[in-house]
Design a protein around this motif. Sequence first.
Motif, PDB file in Angstrom:
ATOM      1  N   LEU A   1     -54.806 -17.695  18.512  1.00  0.00           N
ATOM      2  CA  LEU A   1     -55.453 -18.214  17.307  1.00  0.00           C
ATOM      3  C   LEU A   1     -56.035 -17.111  16.428  1.00  0.00           C
ATOM      4  O   LEU A   1     -55.957 -17.184  15.202  1.00  0.00           O
ATOM      5  N   VAL A   2     -56.631 -16.098  17.031  1.00  0.00           N
ATOM      6  CA  VAL A   2     -57.458 -15.173  16.243  1.00  0.00           C
ATOM      7  C   VAL A   2     -56.806 -13.828  15.942  1.00  0.00           C
ATOM      8  O   VAL A   2     -57.238 -13.140  15.012  1.00  0.00           O
ATOM      9  N   ASP A   3     -55.785 -13.434  16.697  1.00  0.00           N
ATOM     10  CA  ASP A   3     -55.231 -12.095  16.505  1.00  0.00           C
ATOM     11  C   ASP A   3     -54.509 -11.955  15.179  1.00  0.00           C
ATOM     12  O   ASP A   3     -53.781 -12.853  14.756  1.00  0.00           O
ATOM     13  N   LYS A   4     -54.717 -10.804  14.540  1.00  0.00           N
ATOM     14  CA  LYS A   4     -53.910 -10.429  13.387  1.00  0.00           C
ATOM     15  C   LYS A   4     -52.740  -9.605  13.919  1.00  0.00           C
ATOM     16  O   LYS A   4     -52.930  -8.658  14.666  1.00  0.00           O
ATOM     17  N   HIS A   5     -51.526  -9.976  13.536  1.00  0.00           N
ATOM     18  CA  HIS A   5     -50.333  -9.311  14.070  1.00  0.00           C
ATOM     19  C   HIS A   5     -49.964  -8.130  13.175  1.00  0.00           C
ATOM     20  O   HIS A   5     -49.426  -8.312  12.088  1.00  0.00           O
ATOM     21  N   GLU A   6     -50.283  -6.940  13.637  1.00  0.00           N
ATOM     22  CA  GLU A   6     -50.003  -5.739  12.862  1.00  0.00           C
ATOM     23  C   GLU A   6     -48.959  -4.918  13.591  1.00  0.00           C
ATOM     24  O   GLU A   6     -49.201  -4.409  14.675  1.00  0.00           O
ATOM     25  N   ASN A   7     -47.779  -4.761  12.959  1.00  0.00           N
ATOM     26  CA  ASN A   7     -46.665  -4.091  13.626  1.00  0.00           C
ATOM     27  C   ASN A   7     -46.247  -2.790  12.948  1.00  0.00           C
ATOM     28  O   ASN A   7     -45.302  -2.146  13.377  1.00  0.00           O
ATOM     29  N   ASP A   8     -46.958  -2.390  11.886  1.00  0.00           N
ATOM     30  CA  ASP A   8     -46.567  -1.201  11.153  1.00  0.00           C
ATOM     31  C   ASP A   8     -46.760   0.067  11.954  1.00  0.00           C
ATOM     32  O   ASP A   8     -46.180   1.102  11.650  1.00  0.00           O
ATOM     33  N   LYS A   9     -47.644   0.027  12.989  1.00  0.00           N
ATOM     34  CA  LYS A   9     -47.967   1.237  13.742  1.00  0.00           C
ATOM     35  C   LYS A   9     -47.046   1.445  14.938  1.00  0.00           C
ATOM     36  O   LYS A   9     -47.218   2.391  15.695  1.00  0.00           O
ATOM     37  N   ILE A  10     -46.088   0.562  15.129  1.00  0.00           N
ATOM     38  CA  ILE A  10     -45.186   0.678  16.277  1.00  0.00           C
ATOM     39  C   ILE A  10     -44.284   1.897  16.115  1.00  0.00           C
ATOM     40  O   ILE A  10     -43.682   2.105  15.062  1.00  0.00           O
TER      41      ILE A  10
ATOM     42  N   GLN B   1     -62.693 -16.952  10.084  1.00  0.00           N
ATOM     43  CA  GLN B   1     -63.496 -15.775   9.759  1.00  0.00           C
ATOM     44  C   GLN B   1     -62.599 -14.563   9.525  1.00  0.00           C
ATOM     45  O   GLN B   1     -62.801 -13.794   8.565  1.00  0.00           O
ATOM     46  N   ASN B   2     -61.584 -14.391  10.377  1.00  0.00           N
ATOM     47  CA  ASN B   2     -60.658 -13.259  10.237  1.00  0.00           C
ATOM     48  C   ASN B   2     -59.859 -13.356   8.950  1.00  0.00           C
ATOM     49  O   ASN B   2     -59.602 -12.351   8.289  1.00  0.00           O
ATOM     50  N   LEU B   3     -59.422 -14.564   8.614  1.00  0.00           N
ATOM     51  CA  LEU B   3     -58.606 -14.770   7.426  1.00  0.00           C
ATOM     52  C   LEU B   3     -59.397 -14.549   6.139  1.00  0.00           C
ATOM     53  O   LEU B   3     -58.827 -14.199   5.103  1.00  0.00           O
ATOM     54  N   SER B   4     -60.707 -14.733   6.223  1.00  0.00           N
ATOM     55  CA  SER B   4     -61.528 -14.584   5.026  1.00  0.00           C
ATOM     56  C   SER B   4     -61.986 -13.142   4.799  1.00  0.00           C
ATOM     57  O   SER B   4     -62.562 -12.831   3.763  1.00  0.00           O
ATOM     58  N   THR B   5     -61.722 -12.268   5.804  1.00  0.00           N
ATOM     59  CA  THR B   5     -62.141 -10.868   5.667  1.00  0.00           C
ATOM     60  C   THR B   5     -60.965  -9.969   5.285  1.00  0.00           C
ATOM     61  O   THR B   5     -59.828 -10.367   5.440  1.00  0.00           O
TER      62      THR B   5
END
Length: 218
Positions: free
Chosen positions: A84-93, A214-218
Amino acid sequence: MELLEPMLKILLINILLSGDNAIVIAMASRNLPEHLQKRAIRWGTFGAIALRILFVFLMISLLQLPFIQLIGGILLLIVAYKLLVDKHENDKIKSGESLREAVTIIIFADVIMSLDNVLAVAAVAESDLILVIAGIILSIPIILTASEFILKLIQKYPIIIYIGAALLAWTAGEMMLKEKRVSTFVELHDQSELLLLTGITALTLIIGGLKRRQNLST
C-alpha cells in the motif's frame, strides 16, 4: 473447485508482487545490444525462477516449525502494508554492461525482491506442492511480459492495490491462526476467527491507506 480459489489467490499475488521484478529485468538489461537483451532476460528470469522454486520448498519446510506460522503471518502483514505505502522507484537499478553481468543482476535482484512473493505463495498453497509449482509457473509469463501493463493498470485503478493488500492481510491472519498457541488462545477466549481476520484486514487497510495518502500528497 477446491483448487480454484487458492489458484486465483496465487495468480493475484503474482500479478501484484511481480511487477517490480519485471522492471528490474528490463532495467538491468537496458544497456545491452538488442540481440543480447532477450538472452539476458530469458536466462536471468529462468535462473531467478529456479531459485524461487528452491526458496518456496524451503519456506514450506520452515512453516512446520514452532512459531514460524506466527512469524510468517506478521511478515506477510508487513508485505501487505508495504504494498500500500511503498513508492516504486526503479531509476537507481544498476544496468549490466555484459550478458553475464546483466544475468547476475537479474537473478540476485529478483531473488531479493521475491521473498515476499515466496512467503505469500507458500502461505496460500498450504504445503500443496501442485499449487506451489503452479504458482511459480504462473509468475513466469507475468514477469516476462506484463510488468509495464500491470504498473499502468495499478496506477489507473488504485483499488487493485487495496484488494491485493486485503488478500495478503487476510492470508497473514490465517497463517497466524494456524499457530497452535494462537489458535488455543483464541478458543480459550471464545473469539470469532472470522471477526479477528476481518479486524486484521481492516486495520491493515486503514493504517496502510492513511500512510499511502500521506505519501501521495508529499
